[in-house]
Design an enzyme around this catalytic site. Structure first.
Site, mmCIF file in Angstrom:
data_model
loop_
_atom_site.group_PDB
_atom_site.id
_atom_site.type_symbol
_atom_site.label_atom_id
_atom_site.label_comp_id
_atom_site.label_asym_id
_atom_site.label_seq_id
_atom_site.Cartn_x
_atom_site.Cartn_y
_atom_site.Cartn_z
ATOM 1 C CE LYS A 8 0.833 1.077 4.531
ATOM 2 N NZ LYS A 8 1.579 2.274 4.988
ATOM 3 N N PRO A 90 9.886 -5.115 0.527
ATOM 4 C CG PRO A 90 10.369 -2.887 0.039
ATOM 5 C CD PRO A 90 9.643 -4.078 -0.498
ATOM 6 N N GLY A 92 10.392 -2.745 6.664
ATOM 7 C CA GLY A 92 10.724 -1.441 7.238
ATOM 8 C C GLY A 92 10.663 -0.320 6.236
ATOM 9 C CB ALA A 93 9.841 -0.126 2.821
ATOM 10 N N GLY A 94 7.470 1.000 5.163
ATOM 11 C CA GLY A 94 6.194 1.707 5.229
ATOM 12 C C GLY A 94 5.203 1.280 4.176
ATOM 13 C CG LEU A 95 6.313 -0.025 0.617
ATOM 14 C CD1 LEU A 95 7.362 -0.778 -0.201
ATOM 15 C CD2 LEU A 95 5.479 0.875 -0.295
ATOM 16 N N GLY A 97 3.825 -4.603 3.815
ATOM 17 C CA GLY A 97 3.894 -5.955 3.255
ATOM 18 C C GLY A 97 3.478 -7.029 4.240
ATOM 19 N N GLY A 98 3.923 -6.933 5.495
ATOM 20 C CA GLY A 98 3.544 -7.917 6.493
ATOM 21 C C GLY A 98 2.065 -7.881 6.803
ATOM 22 C CB SER A 99 -0.308 -5.074 7.232
ATOM 23 O OG SER A 99 0.328 -4.514 8.361
ATOM 24 C CG ASP A 132 -0.803 -1.351 8.091
ATOM 25 O OD1 ASP A 132 -0.760 -2.355 8.822
ATOM 26 O OD2 ASP A 132 0.184 -0.922 7.467
#
Length: 253
Positions: A8, A90, A92-95, A97-99, A132
């Protein structure tokens, strides 16, 4: 079943105030982004196991297996599964991905084992995994308030624009680090107000409040933002709490 969780972007991110529960009141627009896709495969198995490639954290703490556990607690009939996760987004990129992985895991289990959960019910489970996570249940533009888990569909048309995403190599920003320097404040235009304008008018008005605390510590991120503007972006911003930066460009014929 194999699914490909996306990531996101945050169009604007205001940190308005700290709440009594320790979280922060936010306002942001979440939009799906196909710049990265993880690969998540879930298959029935005799015991629940998890394998993760391209990352170095404890698999047993991953949000995908936590998603299975919270559903298992309410649906005892849920079978054991083998989880295979290939990380391409990536960290720790604020994207998010884990969520995304967590939300797609919930959706996959719901489909595979006919649990009959609505999107609203899945989002409630997802909110227990991360602020998120609920967005990725819907995976369409949503205005996020509260701590990010209160979602409202938001119409926005960016079809006339290209969006490019860049992540500075070797730079990771933890959520704890980003919040440690934040100064909440309700002054300024709301995200909703600025998004009513065309992207060409967002610069200097659609703000990510985390930039003020993250940029001084990580000038490489600030440099990426300026690079996008140098290349002709009509708008550029860090997403989430960093370190990824995106630029919005008018499409050329």
């Amino acid at each position: 079943m194999t699914v490909w969780p996306d990531v996101k972007l945050n169009l604007g991110l205001r940190v308005l105030r700290k709440r009594p529960d320790g979280f922060h009141e936010l306002e942001t627009l979440f939009v799906p982004c196909g710049a990265f896709h993880d690969e998540l495969t879930v298959t029935p198995a005799g015991a629940t196991t998890i394998e993760i490639t391209n990352c170095d954290w404890d698999p047993q703490k991953d949000l995908t297996i936590q998603a299975w556990r919270i559903l298992k607690s309410d649906f005892p009939q849920l079978p054991c599964v083998k989880i295979q996760l290939k990380k391409n987004s990536p960290v720790g990129a604020g994207l998010g991905g884990g969520s995304a992985d967590a939300a797609y895991m919930l959706k996959a289990l719901n489909t595979m084992f006919c649990l009959g959960l609505s999107d609203l019910q899945l989002a409630a489970y997802a909110s227990r995994l991360g602020s998120d996570c609920p967005f990725f249940v819907y995976d369409r533009p949503m205005l996020g308030t509260g701590r990010g888990e209160i979602l409202e569909p938001f119409d926005i048309d960016l079809s006339a624009y290209d969006i490019r995403v860049a992540v500075p190599e070797g730079v990771h920003v933890s959520t704890k680090e980003a919040y440690s320097g934040i100064r909440p404040g309700e002054e300024g235009e709301s995200v909703r107000e600025v998004l009513a304008l065309p992207p060409e008018l967002w610069r200097g008005r659609l703000v990510n409040d985390f930039e003020a605390s993250v940029f001084p510590e990580h000038p490489e991120i600030a440099a990426l933002k300026e690079k996008f503007y140098t290349e002709g972006a009509v708008y550029s911003s860090m997403t989430g709490s960093g370190s990824a930066v995106f630029g919005i460009f008018v499409k050329t014929i």
